[in-house]
Design a protein around this motif. Structure first.
Motif, PDB file in Angstrom:
ATOM      1  N   GLU A   1      48.384  54.315  19.148  1.00  0.00           N
ATOM      2  CA  GLU A   1      48.684  52.810  20.444  1.00  0.00           C
ATOM      3  C   GLU A   1      46.938  53.025  20.201  1.00  0.00           C
ATOM      4  O   GLU A   1      46.556  53.955  21.025  1.00  0.00           O
ATOM      5  N   SER A   2      47.092  51.397  21.576  1.00  0.00           N
ATOM      6  CA  SER A   2      45.687  51.325  21.475  1.00  0.00           C
ATOM      7  C   SER A   2      45.459  51.793  22.472  1.00  0.00           C
ATOM      8  O   SER A   2      45.683  52.383  23.608  1.00  0.00           O
TER       9      SER A   2
ATOM     10  N   ASN B   1      27.091  55.169  29.544  1.00  0.00           N
ATOM     11  CA  ASN B   1      27.954  56.539  30.153  1.00  0.00           C
ATOM     12  C   ASN B   1      28.665  57.208  29.603  1.00  0.00           C
ATOM     13  O   ASN B   1      30.094  57.668  30.518  1.00  0.00           O
TER      14      ASN B   1
ATOM     15  N   GLY C   1      41.631  56.279  21.491  1.00  0.00           N
ATOM     16  CA  GLY C   1      40.918  57.043  22.070  1.00  0.00           C
ATOM     17  C   GLY C   1      40.080  56.999  20.273  1.00  0.00           C
ATOM     18  O   GLY C   1      39.317  57.498  19.745  1.00  0.00           O
TER      19      GLY C   1
ATOM     20  N   THR D   1      39.112  54.585  18.446  1.00  0.00           N
ATOM     21  CA  THR D   1      37.331  53.760  18.430  1.00  0.00           C
ATOM     22  C   THR D   1      36.486  54.681  19.192  1.00  0.00           C
ATOM     23  O   THR D   1      35.490  55.054  18.342  1.00  0.00           O
TER      24      THR D   1
ATOM     25  N   LEU E   1      36.480  59.546  33.194  1.00  0.00           N
ATOM     26  CA  LEU E   1      37.780  59.186  32.275  1.00  0.00           C
ATOM     27  C   LEU E   1      37.404  60.903  31.398  1.00  0.00           C
ATOM     28  O   LEU E   1      36.494  60.598  30.776  1.00  0.00           O
TER      29      LEU E   1
HETATM   30  N1  LIG Z   1      32.727  52.468  28.057  1.00  0.00           N
HETATM   31  C1  LIG Z   1      33.949  53.480  29.015  1.00  0.00           C
HETATM   32  N2  LIG Z   1      33.948  53.187  30.099  1.00  0.00           N
HETATM   33  C2  LIG Z   1      35.387  53.641  30.036  1.00  0.00           C
HETATM   34  N3  LIG Z   1      36.535  53.754  30.070  1.00  0.00           N
HETATM   35  C3  LIG Z   1      36.427  53.896  27.991  1.00  0.00           C
HETATM   36  C4  LIG Z   1      34.824  53.134  27.574  1.00  0.00           C
HETATM   37  N4  LIG Z   1      35.045  53.026  26.770  1.00  0.00           N
HETATM   38  C5  LIG Z   1      36.610  52.915  26.159  1.00  0.00           C
HETATM   39  N5  LIG Z   1      37.027  53.587  26.700  1.00  0.00           N
HETATM   40  C6  LIG Z   1      38.666  54.158  27.708  1.00  0.00           C
HETATM   41  O1  LIG Z   1      38.872  54.847  26.382  1.00  0.00           O
HETATM   42  C7  LIG Z   1      40.272  54.707  25.816  1.00  0.00           C
HETATM   43  C8  LIG Z   1      40.241  54.802  24.708  1.00  0.00           C
HETATM   44  O2  LIG Z   1      39.287  53.599  24.108  1.00  0.00           O
HETATM   45  P1  LIG Z   1      39.216  53.006  22.331  1.00  0.00           P
HETATM   46  O3  LIG Z   1      38.949  52.308  22.538  1.00  0.00           O
HETATM   47  O4  LIG Z   1      38.957  54.533  21.875  1.00  0.00           O
HETATM   48  O5  LIG Z   1      40.392  53.484  22.007  1.00  0.00           O
HETATM   49  P2  LIG Z   1      41.759  53.285  20.726  1.00  0.00           P
HETATM   50  O6  LIG Z   1      42.419  54.158  20.445  1.00  0.00           O
HETATM   51  O7  LIG Z   1      40.453  52.927  19.293  1.00  0.00           O
HETATM   52  O8  LIG Z   1      42.208  51.745  20.715  1.00  0.00           O
HETATM   53  P3  LIG Z   1      41.983  50.368  20.037  1.00  0.00           P
HETATM   54  O9  LIG Z   1      43.035  50.247  18.429  1.00  0.00           O
HETATM   55  O10 LIG Z   1      42.917  49.293  21.077  1.00  0.00           O
HETATM   56  O11 LIG Z   1      40.958  50.187  19.467  1.00  0.00           O
HETATM   57  C9  LIG Z   1      40.631  53.388  26.275  1.00  0.00           C
HETATM   58  O12 LIG Z   1      41.404  53.778  27.723  1.00  0.00           O
HETATM   59  C10 LIG Z   1      39.235  52.419  26.997  1.00  0.00           C
HETATM   60  O13 LIG Z   1      40.048  51.628  28.065  1.00  0.00           O
END
Ligand SMILES: Nc1ncnc2c1ncn2[C@@H]1O[C@H](COP(=O)(O)OP(=O)(O)OP(=O)(O)O)[C@@H](O)[C@H]1O
Length: 338
Positions: A43-44, A62, A47, A49, A22
């Motif tokens: 949005e959630s 991973n 990426g 975080t 991914l």
């Molecule tokens: N260790 C991992 N293995 C596989 N996929 C991951 C892993 N960590 C995060 N993801 C995926 O990466 C994508 C980005 O996640 P991330 O938490 O960075 O988003 P975000 O914008 O911060 O969301 P939120 O606002 O909900 O915190 C998501 O689809 C999440 O499921």
């Protein structure tokens, strides 16, 4: 020219799954000058975080950096096969998370936690100097009884005080960069406004570069000099906050704005239909295409180049909203449908 506090170049972060790869962050370029506040919105799952965690060496096992580089104060700390971010975590980079309990150790008094950081990152500081520094930083956080707070365990403080202490921990070592990841989300509106005011003062007084991650576009509008709108791991748009909010060029940015109730006060509030795609290594084209009313076959055929005024002001779209049809055409008015 002022040296950058933070430089992110063409960053690509991937997660290995049993049967696939991914792409969590892709082709991200971002540069922050000292004293600059950049909001990262989206949005959630976009990426945000992952980006923050990569900068402080907290990626899951991973997850790896597949391409690009990160420099802090000119020094490379992250690249494929190289991760020295632990050396800047708590020192050159301070971090404040959404939940203060992730920044605070529940079994240590505040004094011990601040002192530990000072010992690690301000070598040679005397006990007296450390005490003085801790009191000053807590006063700067508008804590008027620093002595009581220094002698308290986190659970003996209110939620607002805990978040102030978490910010104190982030800045006590005089970092060049502070990363704030959804750190006001769990707070009530009044405390949220106080924390935002604190950040503004900290940046003005200490000249730190602040990366402020938030779901809340209006909060970003209030605090940030520039915003990065992230979607599917990429920057969909980057620009001065006013420009992006009043004249978004990427349909996703415009869609996010149309979903903000007070922004759309005179018009219908519309969420963006559909959900973000699962981006695997084989993904081509625009990540927003399936949800975008302007998408054509061309959008799905190949990677979308970055357009506009360069890294600091541009967008990743081949059918951008033109300034004339974008919400900026009627500043303050409801955004048009995308
Ligand atoms: N260790 C991992 N293995 C596989 N996929 C991951 C892993 N960590 C995060 N993801 C995926 O990466 C994508 C980005 O996640 P991330 O938490 O960075 O988003 P975000 O914008 O911060 O969301 P939120 O606002 O909900 O915190 C998501 O689809 C999440 O499921």
């Amino acid at each position: 020219m002022t040296a950058s506090a933070l430089q992110i170049e063409d960053l690509r972060i991937e997660a290995r799954l049993a049967d696939d790869t991914l792409v969590l962050v892709d082709g991200l370029d971002l540069e922050l000058a000292p004293g600059e506040i950049v909001g990262v919105v989206g949005e959630s799952g976009s990426g945000k975080t992952t980006l923050v965690r990569s900068l402080i060496g907290l990626l899951d096992k991973n997850v790896t950096v597949a391409r690009g580089a990160v420099r802090v104060g000119g020094e490379q700390v992250l690249a494929p096969g190289r991760d020295t971010t632990a050396s800047v975590r708590g020192g050159a980079i301070g971090t404040v998370f959404q939940d203060a309990s992730r920044s605070l150790n529940p079994v240590l008094k505040v004094r011990a936690q601040l002192r530990e950081l000072l010992k690690a990152h301000k070598r040679g500081i005397s006990k007296g100097e450390a005490e003085e520094r801790m009191r000053t930083v807590l006063r700067r956080m508008q804590i008027d009884d620093p002595e009581r707070v220094l002698g308290s365990y986190p659970h003996q403080l209110s939620g607002g005080q805990r978040q102030r202490v978490a910010i104190a921990l982030a800045v006590v070592s005089e970092p060049q960069i502070v990363l704030a990841d959804e750190c006001t989300t769990a707070l009530d509106v009044t405390t949220q406004a106080e924390v935002v005011a604190l950040f503004r003062e900290l940046v003005a007084e200490l000249g730190v570069a602040l990366v402020f991650v938030t779901h809340d576009l209006l909060l970003a509008a209030d605090l940030c000099d520039r915003v990065v709108v992230m979607y599917g791991g990429q920057a969909a748009e980057i620009g001065p906050t006013r420009r992006v909010l009043l004249d978004p060029r990427h349909p996703y940015s415009a869609g996010l704005l149309a979903a903000v109730p007070s922004w759309s006060a005179d018009g219908p509030i519309r969420g963006i239909e559909g959900s973000a795609p699962r981006v695997t290594g084989a993904f081509t084209g625009c990540r927003f295409a399936d949800r975008c009313p302007r998408a054509t076959e061309e959008c799905r055929a190949a990677a979308i180049p970055w357009s506009g005024g360069g890294e600091r002001d541009g967008y990743r779209c081949i059918h951008p909203l033109s300034p004339a049809t974008a919400p900026g055409a009627s500043p303050g008015g409801p955004p048009v449908t995308v």
